[in-house]
Design a protein around this motif. Structure first.
Motif, PDB file in Angstrom:
ATOM      1  N   ARG A   1      -2.576   0.478  -4.465  1.00 14.92           N
ATOM      2  CA  ARG A   1      -2.368  -0.841  -3.877  1.00 14.92           C
ATOM      3  C   ARG A   1      -1.854  -1.754  -4.964  1.00 14.92           C
ATOM      4  O   ARG A   1      -2.310  -1.708  -6.104  1.00 14.92           O
TER       5      ARG A   1
ATOM      6  N   TYR B   1       0.838  -1.193   0.000  1.00 16.88           N
ATOM      7  CA  TYR B   1       0.000   0.000   0.000  1.00 16.88           C
ATOM      8  C   TYR B   1       0.879   1.251   0.000  1.00 16.88           C
ATOM      9  O   TYR B   1       1.905   1.305   0.694  1.00 16.88           O
TER      10      TYR B   1
ATOM     11  N   PHE C   1      -6.759   0.560   3.941  1.00 19.38           N
ATOM     12  CA  PHE C   1      -5.760   1.631   3.837  1.00 19.38           C
ATOM     13  C   PHE C   1      -5.504   2.337   5.173  1.00 19.38           C
ATOM     14  O   PHE C   1      -4.809   3.350   5.211  1.00 19.38           O
TER      15      PHE C   1
ATOM     16  N   THR D   1     -10.778   0.318  -3.904  1.00 21.69           N
ATOM     17  CA  THR D   1     -10.396   1.255  -2.836  1.00 21.69           C
ATOM     18  C   THR D   1     -11.632   1.852  -2.187  1.00 21.69           C
ATOM     19  O   THR D   1     -11.729   1.933  -0.955  1.00 21.69           O
TER      20      THR D   1
END
Length: 323
Positions: free
Chosen positions: A38, A20, A312, A305
């Motif tokens: 990512r 990440y 994250f 995402t």
């Protein structure tokens, strides 16, 4: 007229074979995400393999490629380590202890924990709560093997990223929570990081770290059996371990004695979240590191995402370190 110097940092974290990378900048006094990415690597990277030059070079290449592909502008980077590689310990000391005496106490604690000389470790510590009735305060000690730090430095030296900080995932995660949620001074909070082979539980009170613990999905021979628990099994495991930590550290008697619980990581499933929410009268949520941090107008965000922001948490929290 002098132009204000731009302030930004790149947060990097990895777990298993997922890498990440997030670039965060301060704009108008607010955090702004400029880049977010990512990447799945072909093999998991283990920083304990410090003699594996091929693995080290491969990870440097992944970092460089991801930064280049996403046009990362700030070279300064904060890299988050898995807490499994870090010694984190709280110890009580007298209030009147001098700085020299505190450092000697920290050195002694590290040597007792590891049975090795402190010169094999990079050590940092900070002062926590003061108990004037007992004339004592607590020190939070963080120690990492120098071989691991040396390896990370070597990895980043082969990239265009400039390593500024080596962070720890549990502290990065809480930093992301603080930036996105109103946390009151006396609130008791549990952070639950769910990955493919383990769960890391951390307890906080306000802005103060209390403890962290983990349990893995392994068999008695300490080898990965490949069986991720069912949603029901995982919910029971998480409930049992949180309650045990609460009881062991005299924070209450059950999960309802907490104020909030946040789930994050690679393997957070809606079924686990819903099961925990249905069983306990406490606010339990997926952690959303995008809740208050805005995105730059030209940032590109894919569907994955948006659908799983909780993955994250660590990388964003690491990017928020001292910017």
């Amino acid at each position: 007229m002098a132009l204000e110097q731009r302030r930004g940092l790149v947060g990097v974290s990895f777990l298993d074979n997922a890498l990440y990378m997030v670039e965060v900048e301060v704009v108008g006094g607010q955090y702004q995400i400029n880049k977010i990415a990512r990447q799945t690597m072909e093999l998991p990277f283990d920083v304990r393999q410090h003699n594996n030059l091929e693995a080290t070079d491969r990870f440097s290449e992944h970092l460089n490629a991801l930064a280049k592909a996403n046009d990362i502008g700030f070279p300064g980077t904060s890299f988050s380590l898995d807490s499994q590689l870090v010694m984190v310990k709280k110890v009580p000391v007298d209030i009147g202890l001098s700085e020299i005496d505190m450092r000697e106490q920290v050195t002694w604690e590290v040597e007792q924990f590891s049975r090795e000389s402190e010169d094999k470790f990079n050590i940092d510590f900070s002062q926590l709560a003061i108990d004037r009735q007992r004339n004592s305060k607590e020190l939070l000690i963080v120690a990492v093997r120098k071989a691991i730090i040396d390896l990370i430095v070597k990895i980043f030296s082969a990239t265009n990223l400039k390593l500024r900080y080596v962070d720890v995932n549990i502290f990065a995660a809480f930093r992301a929570i603080q930036a996105n949620y109103e946390i009151q001074k006396d609130e008791k909070i549990a952070l639950v990081d769910i990955s493919q082979n383990k769960v890391v539980l951390s307890l906080m009170k306000g802005s103060e770290f209390i403890l962290s613990n983990e349990f893995t999905f392994q068999n008695d021979s300490n080898e990965q059996d490949g069986a991720f628990p069912t949603e029901e099994e995982l919910s029971k495991l998480i409930s049992k371990e949180i309650r045990r930590l609460i009881l062991d550290h005299k924070l209450g008697e059950n999960i309802e004695d907490l104020d909030r619980v946040f789930l994050f990581g690679e393997m957070v499933k809606d079924e686990v979240l819903e099961t925990l929410q249905n069983f306990y009268d406490v606010r339990i949520d997926k952690a959303n590191p995008f809740r208050r941090i805005r995105f730059s107008s030209n940032v590109k965000i894919d569907e994955v995402t948006w659908a799983k922001p909780e993955t994250f948490v660590v990388s964003i929290g690491s990017a928020l370190r001292e910017i």
